[in-house]
Write a protein that holds these residues in place. Structure first.
Motif, PDB file in Angstrom:
ATOM      1  N   THR A 169      55.336  33.194 -35.604  1.00 40.53           N
ATOM      2  CA  THR A 169      54.575  33.148 -34.605  1.00 40.53           C
ATOM      3  C   THR A 169      54.375  34.688 -33.995  1.00 40.53           C
ATOM      4  O   THR A 169      55.408  35.379 -34.394  1.00 40.53           O
ATOM      5  CB  THR A 169      54.983  32.336 -33.308  1.00 40.53           C
ATOM      6  OG1 THR A 169      56.219  32.731 -33.091  1.00 40.53           O
ATOM      7  CG2 THR A 169      55.246  30.979 -33.986  1.00 40.53           C
ATOM      8  N   SER A 263      51.058  34.958 -42.134  1.00 47.92           N
ATOM      9  CA  SER A 263      51.085  34.888 -40.523  1.00 47.92           C
ATOM     10  C   SER A 263      51.840  35.918 -40.121  1.00 47.92           C
ATOM     11  O   SER A 263      51.736  36.302 -38.729  1.00 47.92           O
ATOM     12  CB  SER A 263      51.685  33.486 -40.295  1.00 47.92           C
ATOM     13  OG  SER A 263      52.936  33.315 -40.714  1.00 47.92           O
ATOM     14  N   TRP A 266      49.336  38.607 -39.070  1.00 45.79           N
ATOM     15  CA  TRP A 266      48.399  38.044 -38.015  1.00 45.79           C
ATOM     16  C   TRP A 266      47.367  39.032 -37.605  1.00 45.79           C
ATOM     17  O   TRP A 266      46.813  39.605 -38.517  1.00 45.79           O
ATOM     18  CB  TRP A 266      49.446  37.672 -36.915  1.00 45.79           C
ATOM     19  CG  TRP A 266      48.576  36.897 -35.855  1.00 45.79           C
ATOM     20  CD1 TRP A 266      47.775  35.863 -35.946  1.00 45.79           C
ATOM     21  CD2 TRP A 266      48.460  37.070 -34.335  1.00 45.79           C
ATOM     22  NE1 TRP A 266      47.080  35.472 -34.726  1.00 45.79           N
ATOM     23  CE2 TRP A 266      47.488  36.008 -33.771  1.00 45.79           C
ATOM     24  CE3 TRP A 266      49.028  38.306 -33.537  1.00 45.79           C
ATOM     25  CZ2 TRP A 266      47.196  36.322 -32.498  1.00 45.79           C
ATOM     26  CZ3 TRP A 266      48.775  38.337 -32.275  1.00 45.79           C
ATOM     27  CH2 TRP A 266      47.939  37.249 -31.561  1.00 45.79           C
TER      28      TRP A 266
END
Length: 406
Positions: A169, A263, A266
């Motif tokens: 994240t 990811s 990103w």
């Protein structure tokens, strides 16, 4: 996927004649699509093939266009070493740090809308940034914040190499970066850091209340007509796509990284695109105008974007999310399996796109630069795309080469 540009009949006839005079295309490769004199086409073909042989590159797609109608589009080699499928100009590819040009454009759209101020501290918009009361949005966009790049953190590198399919994240990435002291005071010098662009992606989401992917789609990609460019969720890459090959974690042998999860990159490097879309985008990026001539950014904001400050490397300047490489305005990108260049040369009204499905750079520094240099030495000898090896943030995450994305 159908091509969104078609050559008129006369140009198609010239194309056929050029192909016949220049010799046969590489075995099993799609036919060339260009409007160019046969002698120059043959010189460019030879330059690309020589670069591929030198760099042991599996597949390359090259586009070079000039506004007077001059065009060269070619694919060479294979897109999938397991099946032998040829490289193809219509294939999707991961574009690495060319993604930064889109993320920074999203921020500049917010500047034009009055929602963000370039010289405001990032702490006004995003809480918890060390030194966030002194680091400006502009310094994040032009790589002068001093924030340490999370992609050089040993624990991150170990975790990524252990599981390249894992999901990250933005908050996790920033937490890794913020454990490190600043590399230098804000504005003191230029240093490429993926942390900067991830933080700008978070800024977009905080200010708009939307995902970065959704904001990019509505405010940048759709207006520019980029139907085949996307910030994907997880490891998704649209079909059809070029398989990308890396030596990371493969014991020195090429490994197919096309299904690895980007990811971790990103807002700094996870987007996918195609030759056609990158051709369009390079022009939009350098001009600040959409293909129909309307403005994507206000003239003042575009002027700010193109203020190129020194990087410490000859011939290379950096503005707001884009570089100047010997006159070429744009960006290169690299992450495991893929390397890309998308840039425009205003002096000759030219656009260059290079797509390579390998990041096994060896001693070459960067394979896309190897190809881009070979092509521009022929087509634009006064403006050769040439990045010094020391100026290229390393593209594969290993202890010796710590940055997974350019």
């Amino acid at each position: 996927m159908s091509r969104h540009r078609a050559l008129p009949a006369l140009a198609a006839l010239s194309l056929l004649l050029a192909a016949l005079l220049a010799g046969p295309a590489p075995a099993a490769a799609p036919p060339p699509r260009d409007v160019i004199d046969p002698a120059t086409a043959q010189r460019l073909d030879e330059a690309v093939r020589d670069a591929m042989a030198e760099g042991d590159i599996p597949g390359v797609t090259v586009g070079l266009w000039k506004d007077d109608g001059w065009a060269y589009e070619r694919s060479f080699g294979t897109s999938d070493t397991a099946t032998g499928a040829p490289m193809n100009a219509d294939l999707h590819t991961r574009i690495g740090s060319v993604t930064k040009t889109f993320t920074v454009t999203a921020v500049l759209r917010l500047v034009d809308q009055g929602a963000v101020a370039l010289d405001a501290p990032i702490g006004r918009y995003v809480a918890g940034v060390p030194g966030g009361d002194r680091i400006t949005v502009r310094q994040l966009a032009d790589m002068r914040s001093g924030l340490h790049s999370y992609t050089e953190d040993p624990a991150f590198l170990a975790a990524y190499q252990k599981d390249p399919h894992g999901s990250w994240t933005p908050r996790q990435l920033l937490d890794i970066a913020f454990k490190h002291p600043a590399d230098f005071p804000p504005g003191a010098r230029w240093e490429y850091s993926n942390t900067n662009t991830v933080l700008l992606g978070v800024l977009v989401e905080k200010v708009t209340g939307r995902t970065l992917a959704a904001y990019l789609q509505d405010e940048v990609l759709r207006p520019a007509g980029l139907a085949d460019t996307v910030l994907p969720a997880g490891a998704t890459i649209p079909s059809p796509y070029a398989h990308g090959y890396t030596d990371l974690g493969g014991g020195g042998k090429p490994t197919d990284a096309s299904g690895w999860n980007p990811s971790w990159a990103w807002a700094a490097g996870a987007m996918t695109s195609t030759l056609d879309d990158l051709h369009t985008w390079a022009g939009v990026l350098a001009r600040g105008k959409l293909p129909d001539g309307t403005l994507l950014l206000s003239p003042g904001t575009q002027i700010d974007r193109l203020v190129m400050l020194p990087t410490g490397y000859p011939g290379v300047g950096y503005g707001l999310g884009l570089a100047d490489v010997n006159g070429w305005l744009g960006h290169n990108g690299e992450l495991p399996g893929y390397e890309t260049i998308a840039a425009r040369l205003p002096q000759e009204d030219a656009v260059l796109v290079v797509i390579v499905n390998s990041d096994i750079d060896g001693d070459h520094g960067n394979l896309a630069t190897l190809v881009g240099k070979a092509v521009t030495q022929v087509a634009t000898p006064a403006h050769v795309w040439s990045l010094p090896s020391a100026a290229q943030p390393n593209g594969t995450p290993s202890p010796a080469q710590p940055s997974p994305s350019r």
